[in-house]
Motif scaffolding. Structure first.
Motif, PDB file in Angstrom:
ATOM      1  N   ARG A 180      -1.483  14.043   2.760  1.00  0.00           N
ATOM      2  CA  ARG A 180      -2.610  13.885   1.836  1.00  0.00           C
ATOM      3  C   ARG A 180      -2.104  13.466   0.458  1.00  0.00           C
ATOM      4  NH1 ARG A 180      -4.866  19.786   3.422  1.00  0.00           N
ATOM      5  NH2 ARG A 180      -2.732  20.206   2.751  1.00  0.00           N
ATOM      6  N   GLU A 234      -1.766  -0.964  -7.527  1.00  0.00           N
ATOM      7  CA  GLU A 234      -2.515  -1.525  -8.651  1.00  0.00           C
ATOM      8  C   GLU A 234      -1.779  -1.309  -9.963  1.00  0.00           C
ATOM      9  OE1 GLU A 234      -6.767  -0.550  -8.630  1.00  0.00           O
ATOM     10  OE2 GLU A 234      -6.455   0.299  -6.636  1.00  0.00           O
ATOM     11  N   CYS A 253      -3.466  12.167  -3.711  1.00  0.00           N
ATOM     12  CA  CYS A 253      -4.557  12.012  -4.664  1.00  0.00           C
ATOM     13  C   CYS A 253      -4.647  10.537  -5.064  1.00  0.00           C
ATOM     14  CB  CYS A 253      -4.346  12.900  -5.891  1.00  0.00           C
ATOM     15  SG  CYS A 253      -3.074  12.305  -7.022  1.00  0.00           S
ATOM     16  N   CYS A 254      -5.622  10.215  -5.896  1.00  0.00           N
ATOM     17  CA  CYS A 254      -5.877   8.827  -6.250  1.00  0.00           C
ATOM     18  C   CYS A 254      -4.728   8.202  -7.032  1.00  0.00           C
ATOM     19  CB  CYS A 254      -7.181   8.711  -7.038  1.00  0.00           C
ATOM     20  SG  CYS A 254      -7.224   9.692  -8.553  1.00  0.00           S
ATOM     21  N   ARG A 255      -3.907   9.029  -7.707  1.00  0.00           N
ATOM     22  CA  ARG A 255      -2.819   8.458  -8.503  1.00  0.00           C
ATOM     23  C   ARG A 255      -1.815   7.732  -7.622  1.00  0.00           C
ATOM     24  NH1 ARG A 255      -2.639  13.639 -12.218  1.00  0.00           N
ATOM     25  NH2 ARG A 255      -1.735  14.555 -10.370  1.00  0.00           N
ATOM     26  N   CYS A 256      -1.404   8.381  -6.526  1.00  0.00           N
ATOM     27  CA  CYS A 256      -0.445   7.740  -5.630  1.00  0.00           C
ATOM     28  C   CYS A 256      -1.085   6.579  -4.872  1.00  0.00           C
ATOM     29  CB  CYS A 256       0.108   8.764  -4.644  1.00  0.00           C
ATOM     30  SG  CYS A 256       1.328   9.898  -5.372  1.00  0.00           S
ATOM     31  N   LEU A 257      -2.302   6.769  -4.441  1.00  0.00           N
ATOM     32  CA  LEU A 257      -2.976   5.713  -3.684  1.00  0.00           C
ATOM     33  C   LEU A 257      -3.155   4.440  -4.519  1.00  0.00           C
ATOM     34  CD1 LEU A 257      -5.696   7.871  -1.898  1.00  0.00           C
ATOM     35  CD2 LEU A 257      -3.618   6.922  -0.884  1.00  0.00           C
ATOM     36  N   ALA A 258      -3.216   4.606  -5.839  1.00  0.00           N
ATOM     37  CA  ALA A 258      -3.423   3.461  -6.731  1.00  0.00           C
ATOM     38  C   ALA A 258      -2.118   2.859  -7.238  1.00  0.00           C
ATOM     39  CB  ALA A 258      -4.288   3.880  -7.921  1.00  0.00           C
ATOM     40  N   LYS A 307       0.845  -1.194   0.000  1.00  0.00           N
ATOM     41  CA  LYS A 307       0.000   0.000   0.000  1.00  0.00           C
ATOM     42  C   LYS A 307       0.875   1.236   0.000  1.00  0.00           C
ATOM     43  CE  LYS A 307      -0.553   0.450   5.038  1.00  0.00           C
ATOM     44  NZ  LYS A 307      -1.532   0.641   6.138  1.00  0.00           N
ATOM     45  N   VAL A 338      -9.115  17.591  -7.992  1.00  0.00           N
ATOM     46  CA  VAL A 338      -9.011  16.337  -8.724  1.00  0.00           C
ATOM     47  C   VAL A 338      -7.761  16.312  -9.588  1.00  0.00           C
ATOM     48  CG1 VAL A 338     -10.105  14.879 -10.467  1.00  0.00           C
ATOM     49  CG2 VAL A 338     -11.504  16.027  -8.737  1.00  0.00           C
ATOM     50  N   GLU A 368       0.669   5.376   1.362  1.00  0.00           N
ATOM     51  CA  GLU A 368      -0.037   6.385   2.148  1.00  0.00           C
ATOM     52  C   GLU A 368       0.741   7.699   2.082  1.00  0.00           C
ATOM     53  OE1 GLU A 368      -2.888   5.999   3.474  1.00  0.00           O
ATOM     54  OE2 GLU A 368      -3.172   3.816   3.563  1.00  0.00           O
TER      55      GLU A 368
END
Length: 313
Positions: free
Chosen positions: A67, A77, A69-74, A54, A212, A56
C-alpha cells in the motif's frame, strides 16, 4: 560459529530487479517529500530508456504490504514535472524578485558558494555562518561535518513543524526521555503474527487524519489493520473523517477547545481515582498543580466550551 543478529531478514519471491510486461522493475523504499518519515517499500517501473513510468507498492514488503499514499504514487509526475529545477540557476542581485534566472554549471555554482564562504570566513571568522538543516532525511550527517570542518559550531536544526512536530518531540522527551511511536507491530518482519506483539485495546486519534497524513512513523492503514483485529477507536476532530465514521466514539469538538477537553478528561481520571499513584509519586512533578487546574473544567462547563456532550466526555 554463527553470528547472532538482532534483526531478521525477509525472504522475497522476486529479486531486487526483474522484468515485467516490457518494463524493468526495481525494488526500493521511499521517504518522499514533503514530510515523509516512513520508508515504504515500493516498486519502480522504468522503460527501455530508463524513464520512470509508474510506482506501485511492494506487496512483499512487510512494512506497508503493497500500500502507498499519493506521494509515492505521484513520483513520476514529480520527477518529470516541467517546473522541476534540474540545474544550478543564478540570478543577479539587482534582479531579486524577478524571473531572471541564468543556468550555470555545477562547477560554477560550487566555486561561487566556496568563494563567498571563504571570503566571509576571512573577514568575520567561521562563526559568522550558521548551517541549517530541516527534518533530517539524508542531509543531517553531511551538513554537520561541513559545519564543523568549516570551523563553525553553529549547526542549527530548524524545522518547519514548530506548531506540531517540535512541541510533540519536546513533550515526549521531557516526560519519558524518548519520542513516542504507536506500536502497530511495525518493528517485526512477521508483523501482526509476531507472538511478542500485543494488540492495542484502544487507539485515540486526536486532531489528525492518519490515513492522509501518514506522519512521523505512523502509516494510517495500520490503524485500520488493528481495527479489523478488534482495537476500538476514539476520534476527536471537528471534521467527520473516514476514521471518525468508523470509530467507537467520535467527539466532534469545537475548533480550538482541545485543551479544555483534555483538562476535563484529566479531572475525571483524578476524581474517579483511575491513575497510577505509585507512578505519580515516583516520577511526576507538579501533579497537584495539574489537578487544581483540571478541576476548573467540570463536565458541564467543558461541554459548553467544546460542544461535546457530557456523557460523551
Amino acid at each position: 560459529m554463527e553470528e547472532k543478529r538482532e534483526y531478521s531478514l525477509v525472504d522475497h519471491q522476486k529479486p531486487y530487479r526483474y522484468d515485467e510486461d516490457g518494463l524493468r522493475v526495481t525494488r526500493g523504499s521511499a521517504w518522499s517529500g514533503p514530510g515523509c518519515h516512513l520508508g515504504c517499500g515500493l516498486l519502480m517501473y522504468t522503460d527501455d530508456e530508463g524513464r520512470l513510468v509508474k510506482v506501485e507498492g511492494d506487496p512483499e514488503n512487510p512494512f506497508n504490504e503493497g500500500r502507498l499514499c499519493c506521494r509515492c504514487l505521484a513520483l513520476p509526475e514529480v520527477v518529470y514535472h516541467e517546473d522541476r529545477v534540474l540545474y544550478p540557476m543564478k540570478r543577479a542581485r539587482e534582479d531579486r524578485g524577478k524571473d531572471a534566472w541564468e543556468r550555470i554549471s555545477w562547477d560554477e555554482a560550487l566555486d561561487a558558494i566556496a568563494e563567498t564562504f571563504l571570503d566571509l570566513k576571512e573577514k568575520y571568522g567561521p562563526e559568522c555562518i550558521a548551517f541549517y538543516s530541516g527534518t533530517g532525511r539524508d542531509i543531517g550527517q553531511y551538513i554537520t561535518r561541513l559545519s564543523w570542518g568549516f570551523g563553525s559550531p553553529n549547526f542549527v536544526f530548524a524545522m518547519s513543524g514548530q506548531s506540531c512536530y517540535s512541541p510533540r518531540v519536546a513533550g515526549c522527551f521531557a516526560n519519558t526521555g524518548a519520542f513516542w511511536l504507536g506500536d502497530y507491530s511495525q518493528q517485526y518482519p512477521d508483523r501482526y503474527d509476531n507472538p511478542d506483539w500485543v494488540l492495542p485495546e484502544c487507539i485515540v486519534v486526536w486532531g489528525n487524519n492518519p490515513l492522509v497524513s501518514n506522519s512521523d512513523g505512523l502509516y494510517g492503514h495500520w490503524i485500520v489493520d488493528c481495527m479489523k483485529r478488534g482495537s476500538k477507536l476514539v476520534t476527536i476532530d471537528p471534521r467527520l473523517t473516514w476514521l471518525a465514521a468508523k470509530s467507537e466514539h467520535f467527539l466532534q469538538i469545537r475548533p480550538g477547545t482541545d485543551a479544555a477537553l483534555a483538562l476535563s478528561m484529566i479531572n475525571l481520571i483524578i476524581e474517579e481515582d483511575l491513575f497510577d499513584h505509585e507512578f505519580v509519586d515516583c516520577w511526576c512533578y507538579g501533579f497537584d498543580e495539574l489537578a487544581a487546574r483540571a478541576a476548573e473544567f467540570p463536565l458541564a462547563k467543558t461541554a459548553e466550551i467544546t460542544w461535546v456532550a457530557e456523557e460523551d466526555i
